[in-house]
Write an enzyme that holds these catalytic residues in place. Structure first.
Site, PDB file in Angstrom:
ATOM      1  N   ARG A  71       0.796  -1.225   0.000  1.00  0.00           N
ATOM      2  CA  ARG A  71       0.000   0.000   0.000  1.00  0.00           C
ATOM      3  C   ARG A  71       0.825   1.270   0.000  1.00  0.00           C
ATOM      4  O   ARG A  71       0.607   2.171  -0.790  1.00  0.00           O
ATOM      5  CB  ARG A  71      -0.827   0.073   1.296  1.00  0.00           C
ATOM      6  N   THR A  72       1.779   1.331   0.914  1.00  0.00           N
ATOM      7  CA  THR A  72       2.487   2.599   1.073  1.00  0.00           C
ATOM      8  C   THR A  72       3.241   2.920  -0.215  1.00  0.00           C
ATOM      9  O   THR A  72       3.195   4.041  -0.721  1.00  0.00           O
ATOM     10  CB  THR A  72       3.450   2.529   2.268  1.00  0.00           C
ATOM     11  N   LYS A 101      26.004  -4.574  -1.535  1.00  0.00           N
ATOM     12  CA  LYS A 101      27.467  -4.460  -1.672  1.00  0.00           C
ATOM     13  C   LYS A 101      28.087  -3.774  -0.459  1.00  0.00           C
ATOM     14  O   LYS A 101      29.278  -3.530  -0.424  1.00  0.00           O
ATOM     15  CB  LYS A 101      27.810  -3.641  -2.924  1.00  0.00           C
ATOM     16  N   ARG A 122      11.543   3.370   3.129  1.00  0.00           N
ATOM     17  CA  ARG A 122      11.142   2.480   4.225  1.00  0.00           C
ATOM     18  C   ARG A 122      12.390   1.732   4.653  1.00  0.00           C
ATOM     19  O   ARG A 122      13.044   1.080   3.846  1.00  0.00           O
ATOM     20  CB  ARG A 122      10.058   1.493   3.775  1.00  0.00           C
ATOM     21  N   HIS A 150       5.601   5.604  11.552  1.00  0.00           N
ATOM     22  CA  HIS A 150       5.073   5.597  10.193  1.00  0.00           C
ATOM     23  C   HIS A 150       4.310   6.918  10.046  1.00  0.00           C
ATOM     24  O   HIS A 150       3.079   6.950  10.091  1.00  0.00           O
ATOM     25  CB  HIS A 150       4.148   4.390  10.011  1.00  0.00           C
TER      26      HIS A 150
HETATM   27  N1  ASP Z   1       1.076  -1.212   6.785  1.00  0.00           N
HETATM   28  C1  ASP Z   1       1.373  -0.841   8.138  1.00  0.00           C
HETATM   29  C2  ASP Z   1       2.860  -0.630   8.334  1.00  0.00           C
HETATM   30  O1  ASP Z   1       3.603  -0.602   7.376  1.00  0.00           O
HETATM   31  C3  ASP Z   1       0.760  -1.744   9.141  1.00  0.00           C
HETATM   32  C4  ASP Z   1       1.269  -3.154   9.188  1.00  0.00           C
HETATM   33  O2  ASP Z   1       2.171  -3.546   8.460  1.00  0.00           O
HETATM   34  O3  ASP Z   1       0.709  -3.906   9.995  1.00  0.00           O
HETATM   35  O4  ASP Z   1       3.280  -0.459   9.451  1.00  0.00           O
END
Ligand code: ASP
Length: 329
Positions: A71-72, A101, A122, A150
């Site tokens: 999603r993100t 590397k 991320r 987050h």
């Molecule tokens: N999508 C959210 C996160 O990246 C929640 C989860 O993974 O549970 O933290």
């Protein structure tokens, strides 16, 4: 580039330049800017796609994901595309990038910042991202760091609450599930400290409560929180029910693993909830909300997903768009 939008099409916002260069923690975000982002998200969604499709034209946004994401990553990429920019990404960056590397994150950001106008990252180590971002020539946006934070999820959670209730102040928010490793809860609770009259109810397995340092920080910031062991009592008192996934991939002890999975929202629990309550979840869901709950109008988690798209559009527009001040009066 100035847009041809007339004054009537602009919201009545007092727009100021962003107070931060990078978006790494909710701790850095003042309420006025969160409000500005929510208002801008609302404005962008009200416009036809053709009216927003040039706002990031010529801009390039890099996405580096060292931990899994669906999603993100897609919602950031969709946000860039809707605004007419280009997203360049490295998915599974731990395996498929020069991190393999031995390149440091600091060097990666310096290099990727040469090609791009912003970098969405991320990463599993919050401190490392904060330190490395200092070296980035362009804004860095955290897309989630390990079990830390987050921040953009918290912004879209607030935006969802604002859309569903018309306000955020004065609500009772029940956060449920894995409060220890669930970074979305950490960011949401930090964000809620900026609002007035919030009551927080914590519902969690014994071994998966809030990290102590965070609980102290939130209490010092004046957030009213109490633990509730009765699911019925918690659900019947809450306006917002924020359910979360047990972060199986982060559990560290047999004790944590043994308790995990105990908290589910089932169709039978709906009768305990207030008629105007709303159920949120950052997704992905495993089994902590029964799918039959989805049809209840109080289930807001798929609306939450859509809100995330507009909120991330607003964030990118604010940080790297050429339209600073455009929506100001
Ligand atoms: N999508 C959210 C996160 O990246 C929640 C989860 O993974 O549970 O933290």
């Amino acid at each position: 580039m100035r847009s041809s939008l007339s004054d009537e099409q602009r919201p009545g916002l007092a727009t100021a330049t962003p107070p931060v260069r990078h978006v790494l923690s909710v701790r850095d975000l003042p309420r006025w800017w969160m409000e500005q982002l929510m208002a801008k998200a609302e404005w962008l969604r009200s416009l036809p796609r053709s009216a927003v499709g040039q706002r990031l034209s010529g801009k390039i946004v890099g996405t580096l994901f060292y931990e899994p994401s669906t999603r993100t990553r897609l919602s950031f990429e969709a946000a860039v595309a809707r605004l007419g920019g280009t997203a360049l990404g490295a998915e599974n960056a731990l395996e498929h990038s020069s991190a393999k590397k031995g390149e440091t994150l600091r060097d990666v950001l310096r290099v990727v910042g040469v090609y791009t106008d912003a970098i969405i990252v991320r990463h599993h180590l919050p401190d490392e991202l904060e330190a490395a971002a200092e070296w980035s020539p362009v804004p860095v946006i955290s897309a989630g760091t390990g079990s830390g934070e987050h921040p953009t999820q918290a912004l879209l959670d607030l935006y969802t609450i604002r859309r569903e209730f018309g306000r955020i102040d004065g609500l009772t928010v029940c956060v449920m599930g894995d409060l220890k490793y669930g970074r979305t809860v950490h960011s949401l609770l930090r964000a809620l400290t900026r609002f007035e009259g919030i009551d927080v109810i914590l519902v969690h397995p014994e071994a998966l409560g809030l990290p102590e340092a965070l609980a102290r920080e939130l209490a010092a910031a004046g957030l009213r929180m109490r633990r509730e062991v009765s699911l019925e009592a918690a659900l019947s008192a809450a306006d917002v029910i924020y359910q979360t996934r047990i972060q199986q991939e982060r559990l560290r002890s047999a004790e944590e693993a043994k308790e995990a999975g105990a908290l589910h929202i089932l169709p039978g629990h709906l009768r305990w909830m207030k008629p105007h309550a709303r159920i949120l979840h950052p997704l992905p869901r495993v089994d902590e909300i029964h799918p039959d709950v989805d049809v209840d109008p109080r289930a807001a988690y798929f609306r939450q997903v859509e809100n995330g798209l507009y909120l991330r559009m607003a964030l990118l527009d604010e940080l790297i768009g050429d339209h600073g001040g455009e929506v100001a009066r």
